[in-house]
Write an enzyme that holds these catalytic residues in place. Structure first.
Site: not given
Length: 632
Positions: A42, A124, A176, A207, A325
């Site tokens: 995509e 989409k 997607c 994705s 540390g």
């Protein structure tokens, strides 16, 4: 039998010229290997997470131009790819030109138009308007187009028909989110499979990696293939993309499922290459094992890949890390050394009078184990000078001419130390060597703002800020055992109590450390930010009253009773952290460095928040009064 190439390429967001060159190389290789179809991810030409670059007309035209060049390459090979589509005659709801997140299929130099679509590309349908996505801001969905045309998605969603090698193929092409339809009121895949006899389903995706998401995807996509008795090809990209505050890795993990839902081909994560499979929609294949994507090795892989790519993108070759540390700076050091080499990492220990010989020794041991350049720059003299200067500075009220003198509290002195370390030493040293310095914060600290603005909150990247403290420890053990195969992070750093060492009240040798009880608070804080339905104090107090809190947030049983002997103590702790999470911590997160996303909800653009202050619901106040025996 068709030979299909699924091309898991690295997408460079905002650089269609580079993406076109990679696509051209992949197409030529696929042709040389006699592939019949090549499938790209995509938005492979423009990239996906571009922000308001989508509002640049010249950029849109450039992407379309490169798309035309890809279509021209489709002689003797069918090319399926994602790109922006523009209807210059129409406008989106924001008044700008109409844009679609589109899937194009081309063969013999021509576009293949879906049977019922008004356009020569697939659009989409479902928009993921959550997390990092903001699709409705820029694109027009197939659902919106159906509403505009006074029809239904069923009437527009249709396959692409193509004749390859004498075979008439019905390709069910989606983008997607159209494959993640469980939380929507309809499923594009179900519509396609109900209305048409398909030869294969093709899901092109952009994705991002999320810890554990691939396991869910395998379950979802395997079921779709099996339920509809049709092979499913999922093609994802690799690379990193960002929306300013949050950086995402794209792991690829492209996968082919047969009609029985079995995995029959799978690309390695973060591997940019062409992959091939000979596919017959009616054939039974030998299943491959399901890749495991839910352990610390996957987090390590995502972090290493993301840091390496980000450093390359910002042209940074040298890094300075302040080491204390403690576990966070130690893990950051081991990660960066493994990525860019010990000669490009400088470690600096900056002790004050509160730093123990124990942690100073562990810092030296870490630097020695990693073989880095190492410096010790004490800060006490400068901190004392700053405090003395403040306390002897006259603050004059110009109206009354009254003179006041500042009194520097212990808390302010702690912040002065943190700022001196970052704003003076780390910033100055990184500038001197031509590099940058890191922010080593973890997600628990980021959640409640357990950091100092312009101090340890600073840096060019917060690579660990989407990891909870227990994940940082897991990563330390993994780095020792699996990456370096020796103890580069001293066991003493893993064992010592976490502490900022900014006052006598944080003396590690006396067993005094951070106020955050990580075995419990990691999970409490996680419920605030990562739950799909956001958890609030009302939920927490309800579960506490029902004695089910540990079960709901996922921490070890018995911790609540261990840390809090009364309801009053529990409520005081809850409100302390909630007030910070929804208060000052937001201001700190807004000014924090970019975060490398790992989890289901990372801070930054992924978790959108406003500075409104803490709020407690009526039900919370009533339950609190009941538990404390008070009147609400």
């Amino acid at each position: 039998m068709l030979k299909i190439c699924f091309s898991q390429i690295e997408v460079e967001p905002g650089h269609p010229d580079l993406n076109f060159s990679k696509m051209l190389q992949a197409i030529n290789e696929a042709k040389a290997n006699n592939a019949d179809i090549i499938i790209f991810p995509e938005m492979v030409i423009p990239g996906y997470l571009l922000g308001d670059t989508w509002e640049q007309t010249s950029y849109l035209k450039d992407c379309l131009s490169y798309g035309e060049d890809i279509i021209a390459q489709s002689n003797d090979i069918c090319i399926i790819f994602g790109n922006i589509a523009v209807d210059w005659q129409k406008k989106n709801t924001d008044g700008r030109v109409r844009k679609y997140n589109a899937l194009y299929a081309a063969y013999q130099g021509k576009l293949i138009q879906p049977e019922k679509s008004p356009y020569p590309f697939a659009i989409k349908t479902l928009f993921p308007n959550y997390r990092e996505f903001d699709d409705s801001r820029y694109f027009y969905s197939l659902q919106s187009l159906a509403d505009e045309l006074d029809t239904s998605v069923d009437d527009l969603l249709s396959p692409m028909k193509v004749n390859i090698k004498g075979q008439e193929l019905n390709l069910g092409c989606i983008l997607c989110e159209d494959g993640w339809s469980d939380d929507y009121n309809f499923s594009p895949i179900d519509i396609l499979c109900k209305n048409y006899k398909l030869d294969m389903l093709i899901n092109i995706s952009a994705s991002p990696y999320t810890f554990g998401k691939n396991n869910k995807r395998h379950r979802v996509f395997s079921k779709q293939a099996k339920d509809n008795q049709v092979p499913l090809i999922y093609v994802n990209n690799i690379g990193i993309q960002n929306n300013g505050k949050t950086i995402y890795t794209f792991d690829g993990s492209s996968t082919v499922y047969d009609k029985n839902g079995n995995i029959i081909a799978c690309c390695p994560a973060y591997s940019g290459k062409n992959n091939y499979i000979n596919l017959n929609s009616n054939e039974d294949y030998t299943p491959l094992p399901i890749p495991q994507n839910d352990d610390i090795s996957n987090i390590y892989q995502a972090l290493s890949y993301g840091i390496k790519k980000f450093l390359k993108d910002i042209h940074m070759k040298k890094v300075v890390i302040g080491i204390s540390g403690g576990i966070d700076s130690a893990v950051a050091s081991a990660l960066y050394v493994n990525i860019i080499g010990k000669d490009n990492v400088t470690l600096i220990n900056m002790p004050s009078k509160f730093n123990s010989e124990t942690t100073k020794g562990l810092s030296s041991q870490l630097a020695h184990n990693l073989g880095c350049q190492y410096a010790i720059v004490p800060i006490q003299e400068v901190v004392d000078f700053t405090v003395n200067q403040f306390e002897h500075t006259d603050v004059v009220d110009l109206t009354t001419q009254n003179v006041n003198h500042l009194t520097i509290s212990s808390f302010v002195k702690e912040n002065i130390q943190a700022r001196d370390r970052s704003a003076r030493i780390l910033a100055g040293m990184s500038a001197a060597i031509g590099g940058g310095f890191t922010c080593n914060a973890n997600k628990a600290e980021t959640t409640v703002g357990y950091s100092t603005l312009y101090g340890d909150q600073s840096g060019f990247l917060a690579a660990l800020a989407d990891l909870w403290k227990h994940q940082v420890y897991d990563l330390a053990r993994y780095l020792n055992k699996e990456v370096y195969k020796r103890e580069v992070i001293p066991q003493g750093i893993i064992d010592i109590i976490p502490s900022a060492e900014l006052s006598a009240e944080q003396d590690v040798d006396a067993g005094k450390g951070d106020p955050i009880k990580y075995p419990y608070h990691d999970y409490l804080f996680r419920s605030f930010v990562e739950s799909w339905q956001k958890v609030t104090p009302e939920d927490i107090l309800t579960w506490y009253s029902e004695n089910t809190l540990e079960e709901h947030i996922g921490c070890e049983k018995g911790l609540v009773a261990k840390y809090f002997s009364t309801a009053k103590e529990f409520i005081a702790d809850l409100e302390r952290w909630w007030n910070l999470f929804t208060g000052m911590a937001i201001a700190k997160r807004i000014q924090a460095p970019p975060i490398l996303a790992i989890s289901r909800r990372a801070y930054g653009f992924d978790h959108r928040e406003s500075q409104n202050g803490a709020y407690y619901t009526r039900a919370y106040k009533q339950l609190k009064a009941k538990l404390l025996g008070e009147t609400a």
